[in-house]
Enzyme design. Structure first.
Site, PDB file in Angstrom:
ATOM      1  N   LYS A 162       0.844  -1.191   0.000  1.00 34.23           N
ATOM      2  CA  LYS A 162       0.000   0.000   0.000  1.00 34.23           C
ATOM      3  C   LYS A 162       0.886   1.250   0.000  1.00 34.23           C
ATOM      4  CE  LYS A 162      -4.249  -1.669   0.291  1.00 34.23           C
ATOM      5  NZ  LYS A 162      -5.352  -1.290  -0.614  1.00 34.23           N
TER       6      LYS A 162
ATOM      7  N   ASP B 257      -0.265  -0.434  -4.541  1.00 33.86           N
ATOM      8  CA  ASP B 257      -1.678  -0.041  -4.580  1.00 33.86           C
ATOM      9  C   ASP B 257      -1.819   1.349  -3.982  1.00 33.86           C
ATOM     10  OD1 ASP B 257      -4.386   0.185  -4.610  1.00 33.86           O
ATOM     11  OD2 ASP B 257      -4.788  -1.468  -3.219  1.00 33.86           O
TER      12      ASP B 257
ATOM     13  N   GLU C  91      -1.408  -0.110  -8.948  1.00 35.03           N
ATOM     14  CA  GLU C  91      -2.864  -0.229  -8.942  1.00 35.03           C
ATOM     15  C   GLU C  91      -3.529   1.111  -8.632  1.00 35.03           C
ATOM     16  OE1 GLU C  91      -6.038  -2.643  -6.134  1.00 35.03           O
ATOM     17  OE2 GLU C  91      -4.170  -3.633  -6.726  1.00 35.03           O
TER      18      GLU C  91
ATOM     19  N   ASP D 182      -8.669  -0.729 -10.356  1.00 37.91           N
ATOM     20  CA  ASP D 182      -9.476  -1.376  -9.318  1.00 37.91           C
ATOM     21  C   ASP D 182     -10.771  -0.598  -9.125  1.00 37.91           C
ATOM     22  OD1 ASP D 182     -10.619  -2.536  -7.090  1.00 37.91           O
ATOM     23  OD2 ASP D 182      -9.038  -1.975  -5.711  1.00 37.91           O
TER      24      ASP D 182
ATOM     25  N   LYS E 103     -13.317  -8.072  -7.804  1.00 33.57           N
ATOM     26  CA  LYS E 103     -13.666  -8.551  -6.467  1.00 33.57           C
ATOM     27  C   LYS E 103     -15.093  -9.072  -6.519  1.00 33.57           C
ATOM     28  CE  LYS E 103     -10.486  -5.230  -4.419  1.00 33.57           C
ATOM     29  NZ  LYS E 103     -10.240  -4.118  -3.485  1.00 33.57           N
TER      30      LYS E 103
END
Length: 358
Positions: A118, A149, A180, A208, A232
């Protein structure tokens, strides 16, 4: 519009005991702050097809959370997709943390060959800290492939600054899979990807939020905005729609979690195991892509008795099968009556949204 089976289900009854049999709201403490929270709430229920989970983040309003309910109802009431593989590989997840915390987090994912880190918790002002965290992961897992991400944390100019800095890391083209969602707007994703290509930087872009939060997830592919998409199961309304998005976009896909319990993670594993691996995906991942379904390692304890993320005996893979909660752990982590009532009210609000779409 929603599928006919879902329309029939949600309009056929208002009885939550029928729609969500044996439901229980759980709250799981976490080993570290992640996505701004230190515990995760989820509603678990046993449907006709098996145990399922409804767990949109508490700040999500009913129109968005209703998609999660559709996904939960699909997994609880419908057959899961037929898997092509018995298990899926997992990536480890490194949250926003100081570099000295990295070794302990890596240790929670023994055998993992891929890590997602992250970044951008404080935008571009986090860059030096983010780079230090990345170097720490490289030092303690030198053979691992990495993903970053940003959770749409940058404006376009700052995302360009990030990509320029990342491109200067040693041999980055050999170990970086993608960055991402560095920016929020799909148009800016496309502009950033064009900017990267014009400079010949060895960086791929993954989408995403532009997939799971978008009214039209296919615009990512139409605008050439990403090299990879993240899907997801629960947030996209279930595995069937998620698979349709993958097919419609025609881009390599990585299945990831929404910080679910071990019950919800298995829905993701079954989705991931059902997706074929084409030549484009092979070129990036050299096999089935590691899934972001190892987030169970971020809980101090899950509701499954088996060890490892999502109740997996091997922390580097997750079985593509349904699973059941440990009843003692389920009881130990059941939320208080007020929280349970709040989730019941939330389900009713989401049902109203789904019925509007029926």
């Amino acid at each position: 519009m929603i599928p006919d089976w879902l329309a029939d289900l949600v309009t056929g009854t208002d009885d939550l005991n029928e729609l969500l049999p044996e439901r229980r709201v759980v709250e799981l403490p976490m080993i570290t702050r992640f996505r701004g929270i230190t515990s995760r709430q989820a509603l678990i229920f046993q449907g006709p097809a098996g145990w399922s989970e409804f767990s949109p983040f508490v700040e999500y309003a009913a129109p968005e959370a209703a998609r999660w309910l559709a996904g939960a109802l699909e997994f609880g009431h419908r057959p899961a997709p037929e898997p092509l593989r018995d298990a899926v590989p997992l990536n480890g997840t490194i949250p926003d943390c100081p570099p000295e915390a990295v070794p302990g987090l890596i240790a929670r994912y023994p055998g993992a060959g891929t890590f997602k880190i992250k970044i951008a918790a404080r935008g571009i002002t986090s860059l030096d800290t983010d780079l230090a965290r990345i170097r720490a992961v490289r030092a303690h897992a030198p053979a691992a492939r990495l993903r970053f991400d940003a959770n749409a944390g940058y404006p376009l100019a700052d995302a360009q600054q990030l990509c320029a800095a990342i491109a200067e890391l040693p041999e980055v083209g050999d170990w970086l899979e993608y960055i991402e969602q560095p920016v929020a707007a799909v148009e800016d994703l496309a502009r950033l990807r064009e900017w990267i290509a014009a400079r010949g930087l060895p960086i791929r872009i993954a989408a995403d939020e532009s997939i799971r939060k978008a009214d039209d997830p296919y615009r990512v592919a139409a605008l050439g905005a990403a090299d990879v998409i993240i899907v997801k199961a629960q947030p996209l309304g279930g595995a069937q729609h998620a698979a349709e998005v993958v097919t419609g976009c025609g881009l390599p896909a990585v299945v990831s979690s929404a910080l679910e319990t071990g019950i919800g993670l298995r829905a993701g594993a079954l989705l991931a195991a059902s997706l074929p691996v084409d030549a484009a995906a092979e070129a990036i991942f050299t096999g089935p892509p590691a899934c972001g379904l190892g987030t169970g390692a971020l809980f101090t304890e899950d509701i499954l008795s088996a060890p490892g993320p999502g109740g997996a005996a091997n922390a580097a893979t997750l079985p593509a099968t349904r699973t059941t909660p440990d009843l003692l752990l389920l009881a130990a982590h059941t939320a208080d009556d007020e929280t349970c009532a709040w989730w019941d009210a939330r389900v009713h609000d989401c049902l109203t949204e789904l019925r509007r779409l029926a």
